[in-house]
Design a protein around this motif. Structure first.
Motif, mmCIF file in Angstrom:
data_model
loop_
_atom_site.group_PDB
_atom_site.id
_atom_site.type_symbol
_atom_site.label_atom_id
_atom_site.label_comp_id
_atom_site.label_asym_id
_atom_site.label_seq_id
_atom_site.Cartn_x
_atom_site.Cartn_y
_atom_site.Cartn_z
ATOM 1 N N GLU A 76 0.832 -1.202 0.000
ATOM 2 C CA GLU A 76 0.000 0.000 0.000
ATOM 3 C C GLU A 76 0.868 1.255 0.000
ATOM 4 O O GLU A 76 0.549 2.249 -0.651
ATOM 5 C CB GLU A 76 -0.927 0.003 1.222
ATOM 6 N N ALA A 77 1.983 1.207 0.733
ATOM 7 C CA ALA A 77 2.889 2.365 0.761
ATOM 8 C C ALA A 77 3.490 2.610 -0.618
ATOM 9 O O ALA A 77 3.609 3.762 -1.055
ATOM 10 C CB ALA A 77 3.986 2.148 1.799
ATOM 11 N N ARG A 88 0.919 4.393 -2.658
ATOM 12 C CA ARG A 88 0.800 5.816 -2.313
ATOM 13 C C ARG A 88 1.973 6.611 -2.879
ATOM 14 O O ARG A 88 1.803 7.726 -3.372
ATOM 15 C CB ARG A 88 0.718 5.985 -0.793
ATOM 16 N N LEU A 119 7.563 11.236 2.024
ATOM 17 C CA LEU A 119 7.464 10.880 3.437
ATOM 18 C C LEU A 119 7.061 12.094 4.277
ATOM 19 O O LEU A 119 6.266 11.973 5.215
ATOM 20 C CB LEU A 119 8.794 10.313 3.931
ATOM 21 N N GLU A 169 3.389 12.733 3.804
ATOM 22 C CA GLU A 169 2.598 11.754 4.548
ATOM 23 C C GLU A 169 2.424 12.187 5.997
ATOM 24 O O GLU A 169 1.426 11.848 6.643
ATOM 25 C CB GLU A 169 3.277 10.386 4.494
#
Length: 318
Positions: A171-172, A175, A205, A208
């Motif tokens: 999933e990361a 994204r 990052l 996020e």
């Protein structure tokens, strides 16, 4: 073996061009000069400047390695609005003959001609002599090239692996790919595995976490040990590099070894073992055990592309 022939060799990156002379396939370090690409309109003026500054007799041959595709004797640089062909190369250098290689092709021709002390093991494995090898370059951009020894010599087919889709496992990853697609319209391998790619990973990052922090690649590396986000960015980079390198190994079956080259690869070298490269490389499901057939090494010789150019010219000349 002594070779009296004098070759002009050049390594054209996205930011700088290095030019030097070689006797046979031995680069003469004292002749190597570096030029900033932004100071020149094209490659030919760089080579003319070098010939003016270095002087000496006209070379027996000239070979340039460029960061971009080579087709029908003409090179177009991927990250720079430059082009070069054999006729202009001869005109700019006064050489009797000329060759143009993709930069990863040049690295492939260098294998076997490098000081063993400049090749550091990253993942242990067998590497039988004469087996296919694979060069993976990580620097201003990303690329790869298989290396085969055939009866007529060494075959290093060109490739543009950096513009393939970024692999998505988690999933990361999805994204991150969505973040990159919003900025560039397409999430490619090079958008993560390059100097600017590390910057993009750090920026993602930060986003996020609701932050707008951005740093250059060198500063991100310098922040290791004091910035958890920098460590997370480098860890993601190393793991993704392992994943992509493993994918390429399965495609090309380089039983003679995988060789990482380029400025960013060298900068990441001290962190590859501890930050997940091997895990990403071997994480291939039921083929995880098979990945033990491939050794991975880091080429630390900054002149490897120049050596490859000289080796190629020597092979062409016989």
């Amino acid at each position: 073996m002594d070779d009296p022939r004098l070759f002009l060799v050049a390594d054209v990156g996205g930011t700088n061009t290095r030019v030097g002379m070689a006797r046979g396939n031995i680069v003469l370090p004292e002749t190597v000069r570096r030029y900033r690409n932004r100071d020149f309109a094209n490659l030919a003026p760089v080579l003319r400047r070098y010939r003016e500054e270095e002087g000496g007799p006209a070379p027996d041959g000239a070979c340039v390695a460029v960061a971009g595709p080579v087709r029908d004797g003409r090179a177009e640089l991927t990250n720079l609005d430059w082009s070069i062909d054999a006729a202009r190369l001869i005109d700019a250098t006064g050489a009797r003959g000329a060759a143009i290689l993709n930069d990863l092709q040049a690295q492939g021709f260098a294998l076997g001609h490098l000081d063993p002390d400049q090749v550091r093991p990253i993942v242990e494995g067998p590497a039988p002599e004469g087996a296919a090898r694979l060069v993976i370059g990580v620097g201003t951009g990303f690329n790869a090239a298989p290396v085969h020894v055939v009866p007529t010599g060494r075959l290093v087919p060109p490739c543009e692996a950096g513009h393939a889709n970024l692999p998505i496992r988690t999933e990361a990853d999805l994204r991150l790919a969505t973040f990159l697609s919003t900025a560039h319209g397409f999430a490619a391998v090079e958008d993560v595995l390059s100097g600017r790619g590390l910057e993009q990973v750090y920026h993602w990052l930060a986003s996020e976490a609701g932050s707008f922090d951005e740093f250059g690649a060198a500063e991100i590396m310098a922040r290791l040990g004091s910035d958890a986000r920098a460590e997370a960015a480098v860890r993601l980079f190393c793991g993704m590099l392992g994943t992509v390198a493993g994918n390429l190994a399965l495609i090309h079956l380089p039983l003679g070894g995988v060789f990482l080259v380029g400025g960013v690869a060298r900068a990441m070298g001290p962190h590859l073992r501890e930050m997940g490269f091997a895990d990403g490389f071997r994480d291939k499901g039921r083929f995880a055990g098979f990945m033990g057939n491939f050794a991975v090494s880091l080429v630390e010789d900054d002149y490897a592309a120049l050596t490859g150019c000289a080796a190629h010219l020597r092979e062409l000349a016989g």
